[in-house]
Enzyme design. Structure first.
Site: not given
Ligand SMILES: Cc1ncc(COP(=O)(O)O)c(C=O)c1O
Length: 385
Positions: A36, A267
């Protein structure tokens, strides 16, 4: 020497990180690569391919727009990995999610019956994972009995396949915390009888931290994000856990100028030279995601040496103190590494995160689209980047 500003992503590192994580699991344990947020800023589609090449068998995203993008990519689509949409899917997108065969997460009885009814009307099968909120306090039901009723209804509905039982840890990255244990127990208590009743379902709970911390969390599958990109979920040096950072952020010294004692740069004049020194101007700024909080608060590797970022980070540039030596002028055009290795020196995303009082996730996700991504396999440029 390269006269660009870019984030280079080594896909071979992602492959190896996945293989390394799989090595933690018992035989048959599966890895779901969490890609994601554009692969945590690394590029979702490229990273999904690399993760699958490294042995991951599942992909996970947050919402429908990401799922759509992955599903329509020819190469990723052809790999046929199941795709878990972890966040909520609005009713208007449900039909598409079912047609595409996405795995849907369910945490309310009402939603479950709506999905079952829709799938029946469409004469299709919908794949669902039931989520128990064992303490994270986000998506999922806190009510274990409701979660069981949802799972039982899913298993009984003719157009529904109960694929998974899941939860998510709130404190897996906090090693001294007891809540992790509490969540694990709550989840096990709920999932065990369901797994016995439905041995084919996949039980999954662990993120990267849990995966690396405690094999009891592995169950049938782990969902790892940060570690597949080679960042350490505990904010420590990724090398300690044999993880390879896949991303390098680099630019170059676009100009060198003498800054006399008493003169300032940037700045707000937040840097004033106390002695004559040379400043290197590097074309990267908060418009690329190199945050303003790094003003007077970061190092940059130039010529194999750590040099302090001085003054305020602008939208398009930063200034770096190259020192008073006459050789500073010769650094014009040299590569400037902001995250990555140069000679014996190294700057990690974890170091940058510490300086910003945040986590490496936010550093990587915060790199903007303007910062060009370049993909390679151990130095070999990927063809259609
Ligand atoms: C439901 C869920 N599972 C797994 C993960 C993976 O987490 P990580 O990046 O800490 O491995 C996330 C990430 O936020 C998540 O929201």
């Amino acid at each position: 020497m390269s006269l660009t500003t870019q984030a280079g992503v080594n896909l071979a590192s992602i492959e190896r990180n996945c293989t390394r994580l799989l090595g933690e699991l018992r035989e048959g344990g599966q890895l779901c690569a969490v890609v994601k947020a554009d692969g945590y800023g690394h590029g979702m589609v490229w990273c999904a391919q690399a993760a699958l090449a490294g042995g991951a068998t599942w992909l996970a995203v947050s919402g429908m727009s990401e799922a759509r993008e992955l599903a329509t990519d020819e190469e990723v689509g052809s790999l046929k990995a199941p795709l878990l949409v972890m966040g909520p899917i609005p009713p208007s997108d449900l039909e598409e999610a079912i047609v595409q065969g996405f795995d849907i997460v369910v945490w309310s009885e009402r939603y479950m019956s709506a999905i079952a009814q829709l799938a029946a009307e469409m004469d299709m099968l919908v794949r669902v994972h039931v989520k128990l909120d064992s303490g994270m306090g986000r998506f999922g039901t806190r009510d274990a009995e409701e979660a069981t009723r949802i799972a039982t209804a899913a298993a009984a509905a003719p157009n529904v396949q109960l694929v998974g039982l899941m939860t998510h840890f709130a404190t897996a990255d906090e090693l001294e915390d007891d809540f992790f244990e509490e969540q694990l127990q709550r989840f096990e208590l709920w999932a065990s009888p369901l797994k016995q009743a439905h041995p084919e379902v996949l039980v999954h709970a662990a993120n990267s931290a849990a995966t690396l911390r405690d094999p009891r969390t592995h169950f049938d599958m782990v969902r790892c994000g940060i570690a597949i990109y080679g960042m350490d979920p505990f904010g420590r040096d990724p090398r300690e856990r044999d993880l390879e950072p896949a991303m390098e952020v680099a630019s170059h010294v676009a100009a060198v100028k003498l800054c006399h004692a008493g003169e300032s740069a940037g700045y707000g004049r937040r840097f004033t030279a106390t002695h004559d020194t040379y400043l290197g101007v590097v074309p990267i700024g908060y418009g690329d995601g190199w945050r303003r909080g790094l003003s007077n608060n970061a190092d940059v590797l130039i010529g194999g040496v750590r040099r302090p970022l001085v003054g305020t980070v602008s939208m398009d540039s930063i200034t770096v103190d190259l020192g008073p030596g006459p050789d500073a002028e010769r650094l014009a055009g040299e590569t400037a590494v902001l995250i990555g290795d140069q000679g014996a020196e190294r700057i990690t995303a974890e170091e940058v995160a510490r300086r910003l009082d945040t986590i490496s996730y936010e550093v990587a996700c915060g790199l903007t689209r303007r910062l060009e991504r370049r993909y390679c396999q151990d130095g070999l440029r990927c063809r259609d980047e």
